[in-house]
Every structure is written in C-alpha cells, then in structure tokens.
Design a protein around this motif. Structure first.
Motif, PDB file in Angstrom:
ATOM      1  N   LEU A  18       0.863  -1.336   0.105  1.00 17.90           N
ATOM      2  CA  LEU A  18       0.038  -0.050  -0.179  1.00 17.90           C
ATOM      3  C   LEU A  18       0.996   1.372  -0.091  1.00 17.90           C
ATOM      4  O   LEU A  18       0.528   2.325  -0.700  1.00 17.90           O
ATOM      5  N   PHE A  19       2.096   1.372   0.727  1.00 18.92           N
ATOM      6  CA  PHE A  19       2.735   2.380   0.822  1.00 18.92           C
ATOM      7  C   PHE A  19       4.161   2.135   0.397  1.00 18.92           C
ATOM      8  O   PHE A  19       4.891   3.359   0.098  1.00 18.92           O
ATOM      9  N   GLY A  20       4.401   1.000  -0.182  1.00 19.55           N
ATOM     10  CA  GLY A  20       5.888   0.798  -0.839  1.00 19.55           C
ATOM     11  C   GLY A  20       6.875   0.618   0.533  1.00 19.55           C
ATOM     12  O   GLY A  20       6.761   1.089   1.650  1.00 19.55           O
ATOM     13  N   PRO A  65      -3.208  -2.295  -6.473  1.00 16.41           N
ATOM     14  CA  PRO A  65      -3.992  -3.334  -6.898  1.00 16.41           C
ATOM     15  C   PRO A  65      -3.491  -4.534  -6.059  1.00 16.41           C
ATOM     16  O   PRO A  65      -4.144  -5.366  -5.714  1.00 16.41           O
ATOM     17  N   THR A  66      -2.173  -4.701  -6.077  1.00 15.18           N
ATOM     18  CA  THR A  66      -1.628  -5.884  -5.244  1.00 15.18           C
ATOM     19  C   THR A  66      -1.920  -5.595  -3.454  1.00 15.18           C
ATOM     20  O   THR A  66      -2.263  -6.543  -3.107  1.00 15.18           O
ATOM     21  N   ALA A  67      -1.984  -4.475  -2.973  1.00 13.14           N
ATOM     22  CA  ALA A  67      -2.331  -4.172  -1.813  1.00 13.14           C
ATOM     23  C   ALA A  67      -3.504  -4.651  -1.689  1.00 13.14           C
ATOM     24  O   ALA A  67      -4.224  -5.162  -0.748  1.00 13.14           O
ATOM     25  N   LEU A  68      -4.557  -4.134  -2.614  1.00  8.55           N
ATOM     26  CA  LEU A  68      -6.144  -4.471  -2.318  1.00  8.55           C
ATOM     27  C   LEU A  68      -6.241  -6.087  -2.382  1.00  8.55           C
ATOM     28  O   LEU A  68      -7.048  -6.608  -1.562  1.00  8.55           O
ATOM     29  N   ILE A  85      -7.968   2.892  -0.921  1.00  8.48           N
ATOM     30  CA  ILE A  85      -7.965   2.226  -2.217  1.00  8.48           C
ATOM     31  C   ILE A  85      -9.221   3.172  -2.945  1.00  8.48           C
ATOM     32  O   ILE A  85     -10.020   3.437  -2.336  1.00  8.48           O
ATOM     33  N   PRO A  86      -8.646   3.762  -3.981  1.00  9.59           N
ATOM     34  CA  PRO A  86      -9.372   4.752  -4.574  1.00  9.59           C
ATOM     35  C   PRO A  86     -10.453   3.890  -5.404  1.00  9.59           C
ATOM     36  O   PRO A  86     -10.566   2.772  -5.695  1.00  9.59           O
ATOM     37  N   PHE A  87     -11.394   4.542  -6.045  1.00  8.41           N
ATOM     38  CA  PHE A  87     -12.619   3.899  -6.807  1.00  8.41           C
ATOM     39  C   PHE A  87     -12.102   3.420  -7.997  1.00  8.41           C
ATOM     40  O   PHE A  87     -12.576   2.009  -8.337  1.00  8.41           O
ATOM     41  N   ASP A  88     -11.097   3.893  -8.828  1.00  5.86           N
ATOM     42  CA  ASP A  88     -10.897   3.267 -10.024  1.00  5.86           C
ATOM     43  C   ASP A  88      -9.765   2.264  -9.770  1.00  5.86           C
ATOM     44  O   ASP A  88     -10.091   1.149 -10.593  1.00  5.86           O
ATOM     45  N   VAL A  89      -9.252   1.745  -8.733  1.00  8.58           N
ATOM     46  CA  VAL A  89      -8.540   0.611  -8.430  1.00  8.58           C
ATOM     47  C   VAL A  89      -9.690  -0.405  -7.740  1.00  8.58           C
ATOM     48  O   VAL A  89      -9.601  -1.761  -8.200  1.00  8.58           O
ATOM     49  N   ALA A  90     -10.656  -0.030  -7.168  1.00  8.56           N
ATOM     50  CA  ALA A  90     -11.515  -0.891  -6.381  1.00  8.56           C
ATOM     51  C   ALA A  90     -12.747  -1.599  -7.763  1.00  8.56           C
ATOM     52  O   ALA A  90     -12.806  -2.823  -7.718  1.00  8.56           O
ATOM     53  N   VAL A  91     -12.870  -0.700  -8.607  1.00  9.22           N
ATOM     54  CA  VAL A  91     -13.611  -1.158  -9.738  1.00  9.22           C
ATOM     55  C   VAL A  91     -12.926  -2.138 -10.568  1.00  9.22           C
ATOM     56  O   VAL A  91     -13.574  -2.965 -11.259  1.00  9.22           O
ATOM     57  N   GLN A  92     -11.622  -2.264 -10.419  1.00 10.10           N
ATOM     58  CA  GLN A  92     -11.132  -3.056 -11.441  1.00 10.10           C
ATOM     59  C   GLN A  92     -10.776  -4.608 -10.510  1.00 10.10           C
ATOM     60  O   GLN A  92     -10.125  -5.373 -11.484  1.00 10.10           O
TER      61      GLN A  92
END
Length: 544
Positions: A29-31, A40-43, A65-72
């Motif tokens: 998430l933070f590196g 995506p990997t964090a999610l 996690i933002p919307f554009d990552v969650a939706v994918q």
C-alpha cells in the motif's frame, strides 16, 4: 528486491495467515525498500485478510483504495468499504456509493442499496468531502444523461470512466432530487469540476456579477501564465478559451463594479479577447473585429484607444466569427461595406452579408432586410412580399419596429365590405358547390371583399407567409394588398383550399366562369347576400 523478512511475509500470506496478509498488503500500500507501491496488489492481500475477519484490513481498504482501483478488482470488494463506512470512515462511504451507483456488471442497484449509497454520499458531503458534494450536485444531470445515451455512471464523475453504465440505471437514480447547495459547497472547497460547473450555471442563469467574481481571478492567472502576446495554435483547452471569452464579455458589460472603465481595464478586456480569438472563439473574434473597426455591431462609430479603424483586419476577424455561425458578425460586416469611409465600399456585398445574417435568425438584420425590400418595391413589385417575410420573422422575435411596419404594410382591413362576404360561409355549400364554399371560407379567414373572394387566383395568391390579394387584371377598381397569415389554423385552412384549387383554371375561361356568372351563382344560392354594389359589374366589364 524483497529482503528476508518480506520473503517470509510473502510465504506466510500465501499460506493463508491473516496477519501476514495484512502486513504484506500494508507494505504494497505504501511501498518499502524491497517492495514497490502497488495499490492493486495491496487490495488483493488486504481483501484476503478481510475475508478472515480482519477489521484493520477493511479500514485500510476504505481509507487508501480509490474507486478506479476498486472497480478493477476481480472480486466484489464493496462489502469492505461498507464495513469501514459503518465504523465512521467517510471516504470509504464515498467509494461505496460510487461502486453501488456505478451499475457495474449491468445490474441496476436495488432500492435499499441505492438508499445506502445516497446515505454514504450525504454523510461524506456533510463531512466536507468535495467529491461527495460534487456527486450529489451532479446527480440529476447524470440521471438525464444516462437516460439519453447510456452515459458513464456516477462514479465516473470523480474518476476516469472505466465501464459504461446501462441505460436502465437512469430509472434507478431518477427518484431522488439533487440539492444545488452541494455544488456551491464543492466549488468553495476548491474542486475544479465543481468550480467550472458553478461558473457554467452562473453564466447560463445570467448572473454576470457572480460569474465575474469567481472567474476573473482564474482568467487573470491564466493570462499571466500565457504571457503578454497572444499566439495562435492550441495553447489553451476549450474550457480555458471559454473562460477568457466570457470574462471579457462580463467585464465589457460592466459586471464588476469599477471594471471596464479605465484604460488599463480596457486593455485587459482586449487582451482576454485576443487570447480567446487566437484559439478560435467566435465571440472573441467578433469582439476583436469590432475593436479593429472602431464600431458597434450596428455600425455606429465608437472611440476606442489610439489609432484609426483598420477595416481590413476587422473584416478578417468578423469573417472568421461568421464562419463559425455567429450571425452578428455577418451583420457587422454588412455595416462595414456600406460605410462611406471604407475604400472598398460595396452595396451588393453589404446586402449579401445582411441577408446571410437574417437567414441565420439575427433580428436586427431581418428588420433591415424587411425595410430595404419595402423601399425597393417600386423597382420590383414582388419586393413587398419579401418585406413582409422578413418583418414577420423579426416581429416573431419581439421586434416592435417590425410589428409596427408589418401592421402598416399588410393590415387586416375592417369594415362591412371586408366582413359581410365572409359571413356567408355559414351557408352549407361545401357538398354542392365546393369551390364557391372555399372562396367564402377564404373571405372569412382573411377579410376579403366580395370581388376579391370571387376573383382571387388562390394558388397564385398563396406565398407561404402571406396572401397576395391582387385582382386588378379582372376588377379595375381594386388595389393590390397583402394579408399576413397569422396562425397555424389559417395556414392549415389555406393549404386545404389551395389543394382544392390545384389544377383548376381560376380565370374567366375556367369552370367557375366570369365574374358576372360567379356573382349570379352567389346571389342565387345565397338569397340573403347583398345585391351588387353600384358600378361593381361595370368596373369588372371595364377591366375585361
């Protein structure tokens, strides 16, 4: 490259241990020194930890996690955002609302899910989240767009659209009304989309003062960024061009107190217009053209700055504006070409540009075309028909001068001679004598005298917008006059009557006979009709 500790975490996460999955997801998430930042990997790992009941993983997902990552995500993750929102995480509620209202997978959200989404949006908006305020403000507009063409879903307003929402989603969104106060709050929070939308609303509502107070600082900052001299060629976005053009027009109209009066402020207005004109804004091009010609749109001279009028440059800018569909620019060009001081003065070109502006719907050009045609009626008798056409167009746009001129040129005549013949249409002659019945109906509609009603060539008289009543060839005492067609009822009735007379000779050699025969038929079928006026038949015979 991952170190020993991180490799051990990876092995533990793959083995299904929730603490290892949580820690590995946090690292992605933070590196870290050995692992790159990858949302995506964090999610993926936080989702696996949340599936084992890890509340911390839900909070991390909802917060970061933002919307554009969650939706994918290949798995449904809305439930984790919902848990985080239930624990007070407003940003998680924003993403949850976007996922629910997005209609992903082609499904329309159930009513209870919609209520959950809007509750999350309202909580986020009340908590100061500009994105939530923006989405609430845009709800009604997005619903209409979805209904028309399957536009991107609600979530796409805050992030680039990932997937198109189905049109039935509009029905799911439509029942809730938008609250305009959220747009104001989102704009005050500094959200660019909301600020631009608020500016558009102010402009469309005619709130020049509000528009100028918000837009002027943005326009000045943009002008400073571009430098002192305008250049041509795609420096600005369409939004920036519109901003500069509208700001200049607002300042020129005196929308801001104290603005638009001094020389420095006039220079700023001109600079805004020049920047927008170089980027092909039609209104700015017209403003620059008028400034070069030192005149108003109607051709009146104004004193602006130093130097004399440059009509060559003015014609160039006004032509560019006219080619973009600005009728006022063609009207201004017509005023230039009739100026005595213009070395290339050309009345024919002026008339051509004037008619182009009139055809595009510019009211002042229509009035001028009507007056010009009326003045030229002695050169060509049919010019009065053209005059009525343009004056009627201008009058329909609320021009009082055109309405007064129209009443003078084509009045509805009153008096017994113009009403008594029309009253005879009440007698039912349609089945036995359809042509005579149609003539009496025409007299009732347009106020025709008996001679006009009986002798008029109906097909030739219909000019679309008016009726040309001219029986001088058959009735010597008559005068040519025009009657304006005022309503759709009159238009439909005239169309029906014209179709009845189509292909029929209306002259004395036709099936109706000459005037004496027509008058005799009228008196025979309608005994209550008056006798011929003194000298009426004699006038007809003299003309014949």
């Amino acid at each position: 490259m991952a170190n020993r500790e991180e490799l051990a975490l990876i092995r533990g996460a793959r083995a299904g241990r929730a603490p290892a999955q949580l820690e590995l997801g946090t690292l992605y998430l933070f590196g870290s020194a050995g692992l790159p930042k990858s949302l995506p990997t964090a999610l993926h790992w936080l989702d696996r930890a949340a599936q084992q009941g890890c509340a911390t993983a839900c909070q991390l997902i909802g917060t970061h996690i933002p919307f554009d990552v969650a939706v994918q995500s290949q798995r449904p993750v809305a439930c984790w955002f919902g848990q985080a929102f239930d624990e007070g995480n407003l940003r998680a509620g924003l993403v949850l609302a976007q996922l629910i209202l997005g209609g992903h997978g082609g499904e329309v959200p159930a009513p209870e899910r919609r209520e959950q989404a809007f509750a999350a949006l309202e909580a986020g908006a009340a908590g100061g989240l500009a994105e939530a305020q923006w989405l609430l403000a845009q709800h009604r507009r997005l619903s209409g767009a979805l209904a028309e063409a399957g536009a991107p879903a609600v979530g796409a307003a805050a992030a680039p659209p990932v997937r198109a929402a189905p049109a039935p989603l509009a029905a799911a969104l439509a029942p809730r009304a938008a609250d305009p106060r959220w747009l104001q709050r989102a704009a005050d929070s500094g959200m660019p989309q909301a600020q631009l939308s608020q500016l558009d609303n102010d402009w469309e509502d005619g709130l020049m003062d509000a528009y100028a107070s918000r837009a002027l600082p943005l326009a000045r900052a943009l002008a400073r960024q571009l430098g002192a001299s305008p250049r041509s060629g795609g420096q600005l976005s369409p939004v920036d061009v519109t901003l500069l053009s509208r700001c200049a027009r607002a300042l020129a109209a005196g929308a801001v107190a104290g603005e638009g009066e001094s020389g420095a402020e006039e220079a700023e207005i001109r600079h805004f217009f020049e920047l927008a004109a170089a980027e092909h804004d039609a209104h700015a091009q017209m403003a620059v053209g008028l400034w070069c010609a030192r005149m108003q749109v109607d051709g009146k001279r104004i004193v602006v700055g130093e130097g004399s009028a440059n009509f060559k440059k003015a014609i160039r800018w006004l032509t560019l504006a006219g080619n973009q569909g600005l009728a006022e620019a063609w009207y201004a060009l017509s005023r230039i070409y009739i100026k005595p001081e213009f070395s290339q003065r050309n009345v024919l070109d002026a008339q051509r540009y004037l008619e182009r502006a009139a055809e595009m719907g510019y009211r002042d050009a229509q009035l001028e075309c009507g007056n010009s045609a009326w003045r030229a009626r002695r050169e060509n008798e049919s010019n009065d028909v053209r005059a009525v056409y343009w004056l009627q167009k201008a009058a329909l746009q609320g021009c009082p001068q055109a309405a007064a001129a129209l009443h003078k040129i084509a009045p509805r005549c009153e008096g017994a001679a113009y009403s008594e013949t029309g009253a005879l249409s009440a007698y039912g002659l349609g089945s036995t004598h359809p042509l005579l019945a149609a003539r009496l109906e025409l007299a009732a509609l347009f106020g025709l005298t008996r001679a006009e009603a009986l002798l008029l060539d109906v097909t030739a008289a219909d000019q679309g917008h008016c009726l040309v009543v001219d029986i001088r060839g058959s009735y010597g005492r008559s005068k040519r006059r025009l009657v304006v067609i005022d309503s759709m009822h009159e238009r439909h009735a005239l169309d029906r009557i014209v179709r009845l007379f189509d292909g029929i000779d209306s002259g004395p050699g036709g099936p109706e006979g000459n005037y004496r025969q027509r008058l005799y038929r009228l008196k025979t079928l309608v005994p209550e009709s008056e006798h011929a006026e003194p000298g009426e038949v004699e006038a007809y015979e003299m003309a014949a």
